[in-house]
Motif scaffolding. Structure first.
Motif, PDB file in Angstrom:
ATOM      1  N   ASP A 286      -1.430  -8.325  -6.579  1.00 15.07           N
ATOM      2  CA  ASP A 286      -2.392  -8.146  -5.484  1.00 15.07           C
ATOM      3  C   ASP A 286      -3.678  -8.924  -5.722  1.00 15.07           C
ATOM      4  OD1 ASP A 286      -0.557  -6.470  -4.387  1.00 15.07           O
ATOM      5  OD2 ASP A 286      -1.775  -4.653  -4.474  1.00 15.07           O
TER       6      ASP A 286
ATOM      7  N   GLY B 246       0.804  -1.222   0.000  1.00 13.85           N
ATOM      8  CA  GLY B 246       0.000   0.000   0.000  1.00 13.85           C
ATOM      9  C   GLY B 246       0.834   1.267   0.000  1.00 13.85           C
TER      10      GLY B 246
ATOM     11  N   HIS C 171      -0.609  -3.937 -12.038  1.00 11.36           N
ATOM     12  CA  HIS C 171      -1.692  -2.947 -12.035  1.00 11.36           C
ATOM     13  C   HIS C 171      -1.132  -1.566 -11.737  1.00 11.36           C
ATOM     14  CE1 HIS C 171      -1.284  -3.952  -7.778  1.00 11.36           C
ATOM     15  NE2 HIS C 171      -2.168  -3.052  -7.418  1.00 11.36           N
TER      16      HIS C 171
ATOM     17  N   ASP D  33       1.852   1.923  -5.231  1.00  9.81           N
ATOM     18  CA  ASP D  33       2.815   1.095  -4.488  1.00  9.81           C
ATOM     19  C   ASP D  33       3.494   0.070  -5.393  1.00  9.81           C
ATOM     20  OD1 ASP D  33       0.121   0.046  -4.391  1.00  9.81           O
ATOM     21  OD2 ASP D  33       0.750  -1.444  -2.927  1.00  9.81           O
ATOM     22  N   HIS D  34       3.005  -0.045  -6.654  1.00  9.95           N
ATOM     23  CA  HIS D  34       3.620  -0.962  -7.628  1.00  9.95           C
ATOM     24  C   HIS D  34       4.272  -0.217  -8.794  1.00  9.95           C
ATOM     25  CE1 HIS D  34       1.501  -4.611  -5.963  1.00  9.95           C
ATOM     26  NE2 HIS D  34       0.869  -3.603  -5.377  1.00  9.95           N
TER      27      HIS D  34
ATOM     28  N   HIS E 243       4.629  -7.905   0.053  1.00 11.82           N
ATOM     29  CA  HIS E 243       3.545  -6.919   0.160  1.00 11.82           C
ATOM     30  C   HIS E 243       2.709  -7.280   1.394  1.00 11.82           C
ATOM     31  CE1 HIS E 243      -0.264  -5.019  -1.241  1.00 11.82           C
ATOM     32  NE2 HIS E 243       0.436  -4.373  -2.151  1.00 11.82           N
TER      33      HIS E 243
HETATM   34 ZN   LIG Z   1      -0.432  -3.149  -3.729  1.00  9.34          ZN
END
Ligand SMILES: [Zn+2]
Length: 351
Positions: A224, A39, A96, A100-101, A299
């Motif tokens: 995720d 996150g 995605h 955070d990615h 994660h």
């Molecule tokens: Zn994430």
């Protein structure tokens, strides 16, 4: 087989051993977590989500090919700790478009552009309309990744120092390859004897999970992903599509939530955000069903040792590695579980 033919076979193989060059070093694969933060928040210097997959053989330390999956905040810093330059990456894949990615992408691409690296394949889902009314666009994200540096004048200034730098900045270095994620695996990228497949998975519109297959082994990067059924009652919090993708895979790398953040435990963590991720125990059960040898949890939510995760107090106090391990073991998974920390690494075959 009689003695005579054994002698012939032995002589034959000795001749082969003498003439076949020793260049056929054993193929190998290395999977490294470049970031394990879950996150948007920050905690204890952890980098944002990402996984580096290196493939090659003993003669090049398994590093002839370098594929980066997601580029959370600080990815470039983690890569520098294992001597991987952004210039060396062969392709970047996005699960995605959550920050955070993705936040580390500009950092990686600015340096690649500054160092005049070659073009790079960026592989991700095509534009996906959300039921919430907006569109998630990897293509636009990539095309505009360095707009701020174009606007600030930096791109023009550094180009005035060296005309070989491309005028459009980092976006000019990208070759965007998009695909429509489907419920069946599809090959989205390949090179030599390595191939990358993708499958649709639920989290945000356009979310995709990946699998890398090489002669040295295979790895699934779930991202995720969560189940299509967005809340209990359901058989599992894990994705049926990821499970299909992961059949017979060696390693599963997957975002993991601990049950302690569940609505029944009173942390206040938003239930929809909790339910759209996979729980550690369910991931263990999935790993067991598909016959995976290794499960790498990344994660992590909550982060190891965090009193507060994001802005929610962790019920019962900070979690340890043992807490996650226990959650996985409750599934009956008997393979190896790695509770992810930044730069945790697995090699196939194991040394
Ligand atoms: Zn994430």
């Amino acid at each position: 087989m009689n003695g005579f033919s054994i002698a012939i076979v032995l002589v034959g193989s000795m001749w082969l051993a003498a003439t076949v060059p020793t260049a056929q070093a054993a193929p190998c694969l290395i999977v490294t977590l470049t970031g394990t933060q879950s996150g948007p928040s920050v905690f204890n210097g952890q980098a944002g989500a990402g996984t580096l997959v290196r493939y090659g053989d003993d003669s090049n330390d398994c590093g002839a090919m370098k594929l980066q999956f997601d580029t959370g905040r600080g990815t470039n810093m983690r890569l520098s700790q294992i001597d991987v330059s952004p210039v060396q990456l062969n392709a970047i894949f996005f699960t995605h478009m959550h920050g955070d990615h993705t936040e580390g992408f500009a950092d990686i691409m600015m340096l690649r552009w500054y160092l005049k690296g070659p073009k790079i394949d960026i592989v991700c889902s095509s534009d996906a309309a959300s039921v919430l009314g907006h569109t998630n666009s990897c293509r636009k994200f990539v095309m505009h990744v360095a707009d701020a540096f174009l606007q600030s004048g930096e791109i023009a200034e550094r180009r005035s120092e060296d005309k070989d730098r491309l005028p459009g900045g980092p976006a000019d270095l990208t070759n965007v390859i998009t695909f429509d994620p489907k419920n069946e695996p599809q090959v989205v990228w390949s090179s030599g004897d390595a191939k990358v497949s993708a499958i649709r998975s639920t989290h945000t519109a356009g979310h995709a999970s990946y699998r890398v297959d090489t002669p040295a082994g295979s790895v699934v990067i779930g991202g995720d992903a969560g189940n299509d059924v967005l809340a209990p009652p359901r058989a599992s919090s894990t994705s049926d599509q990821v499970e299909k993708l992961a059949k017979g895979v060696d390693i599963i790398v997957h975002s993991a939530f601990h049950p302690v953040l569940g609505p029944d435990r009173g942390s206040g963590f938003p239930p929809p955000s909790f339910y759209r991720q996979s729980l550690a125990t369910d991931l263990g059960a999935m790993a067991k069903r598909v016959g995976a040898k290794y499960l790498m949890l990344t994660h992590l939510a909550p982060s190891l040792g965090a009193v507060v995760h994001n802005r929610w107090k962790v019920p019962g106090g900070p979690l340890t590695e043992a807490d996650y391990r226990k959650a996985v073991e409750a599934s009956g998974f008997t393979g190896t579980t790695i509770v992810g920390t930044d730069l945790a690494t697995l090699r196939l075959p194991a040394k």
